[in-house]
Scaffold this motif. Structure first.
Motif, PDB file in Angstrom:
ATOM      1  N   LEU A   1      37.949 121.055 -48.709  1.00  0.00           N
ATOM      2  CA  LEU A   1      36.885 121.557 -47.997  1.00  0.00           C
ATOM      3  C   LEU A   1      37.487 121.912 -46.524  1.00  0.00           C
ATOM      4  N   PHE A   2      38.199 120.747 -45.978  1.00  0.00           N
ATOM      5  CA  PHE A   2      38.888 120.953 -44.669  1.00  0.00           C
ATOM      6  C   PHE A   2      40.076 121.883 -44.888  1.00  0.00           C
ATOM      7  N   GLY A   3      40.916 121.992 -45.974  1.00  0.00           N
ATOM      8  CA  GLY A   3      41.678 122.977 -45.882  1.00  0.00           C
ATOM      9  C   GLY A   3      41.316 124.340 -46.097  1.00  0.00           C
ATOM     10  N   LEU A   4      39.953 124.562 -46.737  1.00  0.00           N
ATOM     11  CA  LEU A   4      39.426 126.180 -46.786  1.00  0.00           C
ATOM     12  C   LEU A   4      38.837 126.282 -45.480  1.00  0.00           C
ATOM     13  N   LEU A   5      38.077 125.212 -44.722  1.00  0.00           N
ATOM     14  CA  LEU A   5      37.824 126.022 -43.251  1.00  0.00           C
ATOM     15  C   LEU A   5      38.946 126.491 -42.535  1.00  0.00           C
ATOM     16  N   SER A   6      39.975 125.684 -42.538  1.00  0.00           N
ATOM     17  CA  SER A   6      41.381 126.011 -41.917  1.00  0.00           C
ATOM     18  C   SER A   6      41.710 127.494 -42.306  1.00  0.00           C
ATOM     19  N   HIS A   7      41.692 127.970 -43.501  1.00  0.00           N
ATOM     20  CA  HIS A   7      41.999 129.226 -43.948  1.00  0.00           C
ATOM     21  C   HIS A   7      40.908 130.311 -43.490  1.00  0.00           C
ATOM     22  N   LEU A   8      39.669 129.937 -43.562  1.00  0.00           N
ATOM     23  CA  LEU A   8      38.693 130.662 -43.176  1.00  0.00           C
ATOM     24  C   LEU A   8      38.823 131.257 -41.529  1.00  0.00           C
ATOM     25  N   SER A   9      39.249 130.000 -40.969  1.00  0.00           N
ATOM     26  CA  SER A   9      39.333 130.191 -39.369  1.00  0.00           C
ATOM     27  C   SER A   9      40.473 131.104 -38.990  1.00  0.00           C
ATOM     28  N   ARG A  10      41.644 130.901 -40.005  1.00  0.00           N
ATOM     29  CA  ARG A  10      42.790 131.579 -39.726  1.00  0.00           C
ATOM     30  C   ARG A  10      42.423 133.217 -39.947  1.00  0.00           C
ATOM     31  N   ALA A  11      41.750 133.583 -40.980  1.00  0.00           N
ATOM     32  CA  ALA A  11      41.193 134.789 -41.273  1.00  0.00           C
ATOM     33  C   ALA A  11      40.632 135.564 -40.015  1.00  0.00           C
ATOM     34  N   TYR A  12      39.582 134.453 -39.486  1.00  0.00           N
ATOM     35  CA  TYR A  12      38.723 135.069 -38.383  1.00  0.00           C
ATOM     36  C   TYR A  12      39.467 135.266 -37.183  1.00  0.00           C
ATOM     37  N   ARG A  13      40.647 134.246 -36.724  1.00  0.00           N
ATOM     38  CA  ARG A  13      41.228 134.249 -35.691  1.00  0.00           C
ATOM     39  C   ARG A  13      42.183 135.644 -35.709  1.00  0.00           C
ATOM     40  N   TRP A  14      42.511 136.156 -36.814  1.00  0.00           N
ATOM     41  CA  TRP A  14      43.283 137.272 -36.967  1.00  0.00           C
ATOM     42  C   TRP A  14      42.624 138.498 -36.221  1.00  0.00           C
ATOM     43  N   LYS A  15      41.332 138.571 -36.267  1.00  0.00           N
ATOM     44  CA  LYS A  15      40.700 139.802 -35.849  1.00  0.00           C
ATOM     45  C   LYS A  15      40.865 139.927 -34.101  1.00  0.00           C
ATOM     46  N   PHE A  16      41.202 138.794 -33.599  1.00  0.00           N
ATOM     47  CA  PHE A  16      41.195 138.821 -32.234  1.00  0.00           C
ATOM     48  C   PHE A  16      42.713 139.344 -31.775  1.00  0.00           C
ATOM     49  N   LEU A  17      43.751 139.561 -32.732  1.00  0.00           N
ATOM     50  CA  LEU A  17      45.032 140.036 -32.511  1.00  0.00           C
ATOM     51  C   LEU A  17      44.884 141.504 -32.848  1.00  0.00           C
ATOM     52  N   LEU A  18      44.064 141.952 -33.842  1.00  0.00           N
ATOM     53  CA  LEU A  18      44.137 143.438 -34.360  1.00  0.00           C
ATOM     54  C   LEU A  18      43.031 144.213 -33.400  1.00  0.00           C
ATOM     55  N   GLU A  19      42.000 143.742 -32.857  1.00  0.00           N
ATOM     56  CA  GLU A  19      41.064 144.199 -32.278  1.00  0.00           C
ATOM     57  C   GLU A  19      41.689 144.976 -31.081  1.00  0.00           C
ATOM     58  N   PRO A  20      42.429 144.448 -30.384  1.00  0.00           N
ATOM     59  CA  PRO A  20      43.151 145.321 -29.161  1.00  0.00           C
ATOM     60  C   PRO A  20      44.126 146.213 -29.520  1.00  0.00           C
ATOM     61  N   LEU A  21      44.452 146.436 -30.986  1.00  0.00           N
ATOM     62  CA  LEU A  21      45.281 147.595 -31.456  1.00  0.00           C
ATOM     63  C   LEU A  21      44.356 148.485 -32.056  1.00  0.00           C
ATOM     64  N   GLY A  22      42.986 148.335 -31.963  1.00  0.00           N
ATOM     65  CA  GLY A  22      41.764 149.400 -32.335  1.00  0.00           C
ATOM     66  C   GLY A  22      41.557 149.326 -33.649  1.00  0.00           C
ATOM     67  N   TYR A  23      41.796 148.254 -34.479  1.00  0.00           N
ATOM     68  CA  TYR A  23      41.427 147.798 -35.778  1.00  0.00           C
ATOM     69  C   TYR A  23      40.257 146.567 -36.051  1.00  0.00           C
ATOM     70  N   LYS A  24      39.516 146.998 -36.890  1.00  0.00           N
ATOM     71  CA  LYS A  24      38.468 145.934 -37.142  1.00  0.00           C
ATOM     72  C   LYS A  24      38.360 145.606 -38.843  1.00  0.00           C
ATOM     73  N   PRO A  25      39.297 144.914 -39.134  1.00  0.00           N
ATOM     74  CA  PRO A  25      39.074 144.794 -40.782  1.00  0.00           C
ATOM     75  C   PRO A  25      38.037 144.014 -41.092  1.00  0.00           C
ATOM     76  N   ARG A  26      37.619 144.016 -42.341  1.00  0.00           N
ATOM     77  CA  ARG A  26      36.374 143.342 -42.956  1.00  0.00           C
ATOM     78  C   ARG A  26      36.938 141.836 -43.018  1.00  0.00           C
ATOM     79  N   PHE A  27      36.179 140.951 -42.704  1.00  0.00           N
ATOM     80  CA  PHE A  27      36.504 139.567 -42.914  1.00  0.00           C
ATOM     81  C   PHE A  27      36.791 139.114 -44.215  1.00  0.00           C
ATOM     82  N   LEU A  28      36.226 139.686 -45.050  1.00  0.00           N
ATOM     83  CA  LEU A  28      36.696 139.478 -46.567  1.00  0.00           C
ATOM     84  C   LEU A  28      38.013 139.453 -46.884  1.00  0.00           C
ATOM     85  N   ASN A  29      38.393 140.877 -46.442  1.00  0.00           N
ATOM     86  CA  ASN A  29      39.775 141.384 -46.697  1.00  0.00           C
ATOM     87  C   ASN A  29      40.762 140.674 -45.986  1.00  0.00           C
TER      88      ASN A  29
END
Length: 321
Positions: free
Chosen positions: A54-82
């Motif tokens: 469960l802890f490991g899964l939470l870390s991966h979910l957080s990593r996927a969510y954190r990614w959006k903070f780097l992509l948004e300044p470039l003009g991209y908003k990917p779906r969280f599931l993707n």
């Protein structure tokens, strides 16, 4: 040597090393030691294993969510599931081809979210820079907590940490010189490399341009907090490790962090490295390796499950694209 042969060797040799280490470790152990190792593994309480997953899964979910903070300044908003499934596919791929996961992660998000590969890959490099800084902080904390033991270990094994740092700095200097030559190029293949590098740099600069730096920092700390949690909670699965102090756990965690990349997914190397590190603190070889196998097995099982499901559902969920 042909390129194809080199690629095959890069895949086969680490895997062969891992399998060899498993065989050698088992072969060199006495029947009593093998029985103790197996007993420690099979008696592990599944509740601790599920909590670690469960802890490991939470870390991966957080990593996927954190990614959006780097992509948004470039003009991209990917779906969280993707984003999440791209992360899990990357982890799973590393078991087959070491260090190839991040490339496939960028390819995956590029394919399904129409983000240029070089920009996506640049943001992943930015992530890895942030994670590397966190790893250095964890290493520093481990050194502070167990300085005496670690210095003795380095001395016994003729390891010079300062020499390692000097070599890394030298390689960094060479890399800077090569980049300067590429920057000056105006034609040929170097120009293509230059244009590709521009895309990478744009992706990497997104860490400076993002608006939610505080959220990015929070998720970075959360990810590593979950890493430590999923590792340390498993000490309760083996009686001999259940009372280890936090400093010892930190040392084993650091050793495991480096060992995981030595072979395909750390197979063979990870448990042995964990066992060797814990022997420094009075834990028997069998108990230490049992803890290593349980930790490695838990992480591997989670990646296989969610990585496999991601491979399956990515094209299904994006079939209209």
């Amino acid at each position: 040597m042909k390129k194809t042969t080199k690629k095959v060797l890069k895949i086969i040799l680490p895997l062969f090393l891992g399998v060899f280490l498993i065989w050698y470790s088992t072969k060199s152990a006495t029947p009593q030691e093998r029985q103790e190792l197996l007993s420690n593994i099979t008696s592990a309480h599944p509740g601790w294993i599920l909590l670690s997953m469960l802890f490991g899964l939470l870390s991966h979910l957080s990593r996927a969510y954190r990614w959006k903070f780097l992509l948004e300044p470039l003009g991209y908003k990917p779906r969280f599931l993707n984003s999440f499934m791209a992360v899990m596919v990357a982890y799973l791929t590393n078991f087959g081809i070491p260090r190839s996961g991040e490339v496939l992660r960028a390819v995956t998000i590029s394919s399904y979210e129409k983000i240029p590969f070089e920009k996506a890959f640049g943001t992943i490099i930015s992530e890895r820079i942030a994670d590397f800084i966190m790893l250095l902080l964890v290493v520093s904390l481990a050194l502070l907590l167990q300085t005496e033991y670690l210095l003795d270990y380095f001395e016994e094994n003729n390891i010079n940490p300062f020499l390692t740092i000097a070599v890394l700095l030298g390689l960094l200097a060479i890399g800077i010189l090569i980049l300067k030559q590429i920057k000056k190029s105006k034609r040929g293949i170097l120009l293509k490399v230059k244009n590709f590098a521009k895309g990478l740099l744009e992706g990497m600069r997104s860490i400076l341009r993002m608006k939610q730096k505080g959220a990015f920092l929070f998720h970075t700390l959360f990810i590593w907090g979950m890493y430590l949690s999923m590792f340390s909670i498993l000490i309760f699965t083996v009686p001999a490790t259940s009372s280890l102090p936090f400093g010892v756990i930190m040392v084993a965690f650091v050793v495991g962090s480096f060992a995981i990349s030595a072979t395909n997914g750390g197979i063979g190397v990870y448990p042995i490295a964990i066992g060797a590190s814990l022997m420094l603190f009075g834990v028997s070889k069998e108990a230490g390796e049992a803890f290593g196998w349980i930790t490695w097995g838990t992480q591997t099982l989670m990646v296989i499950i969610f990585g496999g499901l991601s491979f399956l559902f990515l094209p299904i969920l994006n079939r209209q694209k």
